[in-house]
Write an enzyme that holds these catalytic residues in place. Structure first.
Site: not given
Ligand code: UN1
Length: 509
Positions: A266, A300
Site C-alpha cells: 500500500e 494516503c
Molecule cells: C492510509 O492513509 O494509509 O480510506 C489509509 C481512508 C482510510 C485509510 C487510509 N480508511 O482514508
C-alpha cells in the site's frame, strides 16, 4: 485562538504518560533506550524507547514460526474468538487509544477515535469471516472424482505500517491474519511506536481472557528500517504487508520477490476528484474540504488534485478559498480544531519546497501555505491553481496541498486523473448517471478506488482497500482480501476403482 492557531494549555507529556498507564504500557518501558518519540503537538519528547536488537528480531520470527505450527490447527471459529475479545478490549479502550493516536500522530480527537473504530470494525468483520472461510467445489472431467479447493493458513505475516494510521493498518492485517491462522509480527513507524505498544498491551489482555494460545501470536518490533528489513528478509515470513512510500516499496518488493514471498503493498497515492458541471456544489465543497485538509493532508487517500470543469471553476474556487481561509488549525486535542500538525519539521519543509516548485511551474497560491504557531509543525492547508499537470502535481507530497486543474471534456478529465504514476483512489462529483458510470467503467478511473459523490478518502473496511500502478497493487481489509493471508490447495479425490488420466492421456502398463 492566537496567531491564527488553536492552542491548549494542557501538558502533552503528562497526558501521554497517564493515557499510556491506563492502556497498560508500563512506565519503565518509556525510558529505556535511545529512540526518542516526539509529540507533533508541541515537539516534546514523550518517551525514549529501547529498540529491538537484530538478535531479538531473529528470536521473534522463530517464536512466530513455532506459534504458527500450533495456531494453524486451532479451528478458525475458535481463532475468531480471540479477535472478538480483541474487539471488546478496543471498544473499552476506544477513547484512550484514540487520545494516544492524537498525542503521538497529531490527529484530531474525532479522527483518532475514528481510527480505533476502524479497528473495531475490522475485528467484527474478521470474527464473521472466521465462520465463512470457504472454498469452491469444481467440476472434474473424470468420473468418480471430486475436485475442490481448500484454504489453509499461510505462515507468519509481517506488517510494516506508517505513522499516519498508526493502529488501524495493523488491525486490517492482524485481525484477518489471526483468523486465517497466521501469527503477526509488526514493525510500526519509528515515529509512532507508543500506539503500537498500547495495542500490544490490549492484545495481551484479550489473549489472557482467551486462554490457551501459543506464545508469539502477535509481536511488535521497535525501531527504524533495520527491524523492518529483518522481517522482509526472514524466510519464515511468508507475507509482508507494507504501507508507506513508493520509495520504501521499491526496496521491499525485490527482496520479497527474490525469495518468492508474498508482498501486499500500500504505497503512495496522488488522488484526484473530478467536479462536473452537474455536481451538487454544497456536497462537493464539504467532501473536498475533508478529503484535502482532513488529517492535515497526511492520508494516503488524501485528495491532492481537483480537476474542475471550466464552467464551475470560479464558483467552486471562491467557496473553497473561503473554506481554506476559515478552517481551524491547531492543537488537535481541542474539539474545534479540524487540521492538526504535520508529523514533523521535515514534512513541513517538504510542503514548502513543493509550494515553491508549484509556483515556479506557473501555479498561483490561492490560500494557505504559511506556517503558524511557535512549537510543532503547524501550517495552513494550501490551495494552488495550476495551469497544467506539471511535475510537482504528478508527485505525492505528504502534506495538505490541493492543486486545482481545469477541463472541458470528461474524457480529458479522466485522462488527467489517470496520467500519474500512482493509482490509489479517485472520485467524481456529478448528478449525471452517464458520467458517473463512465468514470467507474473500464474506460474510467484506473485506480483501486473510484467513488461517486464521495471524496477519495475515508473508505470503510468492508471493501478491498488498495491501489494500482505505483500504489503497489495490494488489497487489504474486506471483500476477498483474506485470500492473500492463506494458501490455496486444489484437492482432487478419486473415489472410484479406475484411474482415468486427465486430458484422456493413456499410460497403460
Ligand atoms: C492510509 O492513509 O494509509 O480510506 C489509509 C481512508 C482510510 C485509510 C487510509 N480508511 O482514508
Amino acid at each position: 485562538m492566537a496567531d491564527g492557531i488553536v492552542t491548549l494549555q494542557r501538558d502533552v507529556v503528562a497526558e501521554a504518560t497517564e493515557v499510556l498507564r491506563r492502556l497498560g504500557v508500563p512506565a519503565e518501558r518509556l525510558d529505556e533506550g535511545d529512540l526518542a518519540v516526539a509529540s507533533p503537538i508541541t515537539g516534546q519528547i514523550l518517551a525514549r524507547l529501547r529498540q529491538t536488537s537484530a538478535q531479538e528480531c531473529v528470536l521473534a520470527v522463530a517464536r512466530a514460526q513455532t506459534a504458527f505450527e500450533r495456531w494453524r490447527s486451532v479451528p478458525a471459529p475458535r481463532r475468531g474468538d480471540l479477535v472478538r475479545l480483541l474487539g471488546e478490549e478496543l471498544r473499552l479502550a476506544k477513547d484512550d487509544l484514540g487520545a494516544l493516536v492524537t498525542l503521538e500522530a497529531g490527529k484530531t480527537v474525532s479522527e483518532g477515535r475514528g481510527e480505533v473504530q476502524e479497528m473495531i470494525d475490522i475485528c467484527d468483520y474478521a470474527v464473521g469471516l472466521s465462520r465463512q472461510i470457504s472454498g469452491l467445489t469444481l467440476p472434474t472431467e473424470r468420473a468418480s472424482h471430486r475436485m475442490s479447493e481448500s484454504w489453509r493458513p499461510l505462515g507468519v505475516v509481517g506488517v510494516i505500517s506508517a505513522f499516519n494510521f498508526p493502529v488501524a493498518v495493523w488491525s486490517w492485517n492482524a485481525a484477518i491474519a489471526l483468523v486465517c491462522g497466521d501469527p503477526v509480527i509488526w514493525k510500526p513507524s519509528e515515529k509512532t511506536p507508543l500506539t503500537a505498544l498500547a495495542v500490544q498491551a490490549l492484545f495481551d489482555k484479550a489473549l489472557a481472557r482467551f486462554g490457551e494460545a501459543p506464545e508469539g501470536l502477535s509481536q511488535v518490533l521497535i525501531g527504524a528500517a533495520a527491524a523492518g528489513e529483518a522481517i522482509v528478509r526472514a524466510p519464515e515470513v511468508r507475507l509482508v504487508s507494507a504501507t508507506g512510500s513508493t520509495a520504501m516499496g521499491r526496496k521491499v518488493a525485490p527482496i520479497l520477490a527474490e525469495r518468492f514471498a508474498r508482498a501486499l503493498l500500500e504505497l503512495g497515492g496522488n488522488n484526484a476528484a473530478i467536479v462536473t458541471p452537474s455536481a451538487d456544489l454544497d456536497l462537493t465543497l464539504r467532501a473536498v474540504a475533508f478529503a484535502a485538509m482532513g488529517t492535515a493532508g497526511q492520508r494516503c487517500t488524501t485528495l491532492r488534485r481537483l480537476i474542475v470543469h471550466k464552467d464551475v471553476k470560479s464558483t467552486l474556487l471562491e467557496r473553497l478559498i473561503k473554506a481554506y481561509g476559515s478552517v481551524a488549525v491547531g492543537d488537535p486535542r481541542d474539539s474545534t480544531t479540524l487540521v492538526g500538525p504535520l508529523i514533523d519539521e521535515a514534512a513541513l519543509r517538504g510542503m514548502q519546497a513543493a509550494l515553491a516548485q508549484a509556483q515556479a511551474e506557473g501555479g498561483t497560491l490561492l490560500a494557505g501555505g504559511e506556517r503558524v504557531g511557535a512549537a510543532g509543525a503547524y501550517v495552513r492547508p494550501a490551495l494552488v491553481d495550476m495551469p497544467a499537470q506539471t511535475p510537482v502535481v504528478a508527485r505525492e507530497t505528504f502534506a495538505p496541498i490541493l492543486y486545482v486543474l481545469s477541463y472541458e471534456t470528461l474524457e480529458e478529465a479522466i485522462a488527467l486523473n489517470n496520467a500519474v504514476s500512482q493509482g490509489l483512489s479517485s472520485s467524481i462529483f456529478t448528478s449525471d448517471l452517464r458520467e458517473a458510470e463512465l468514470f467507474c467503467s473500464e474506460q474510467g478511473s484506473d485506480c483501486g478506488i473510484a467513488n461517486v459523490n464521495i471524496g477519495p478518502s475515508g473508505a470503510e473496511i468492508g471493501g478491498a482497500f488498495g491501489g494500482e500502478k505505483e500504489t503497489g497493487g495490494g488489497r487489504e481489509a474486506g471483500s476477498d482480501s483474506w485470500k492473500a493471508y492463506m494458501r490455496r490447495a486444489t484437492n482432487t479425490v478419486n473415489y472410484g476403482r479406475d484411474l482415468p488420466l486427465a486430458q484422456g492421456v493413456k499410460f497403460d502398463l
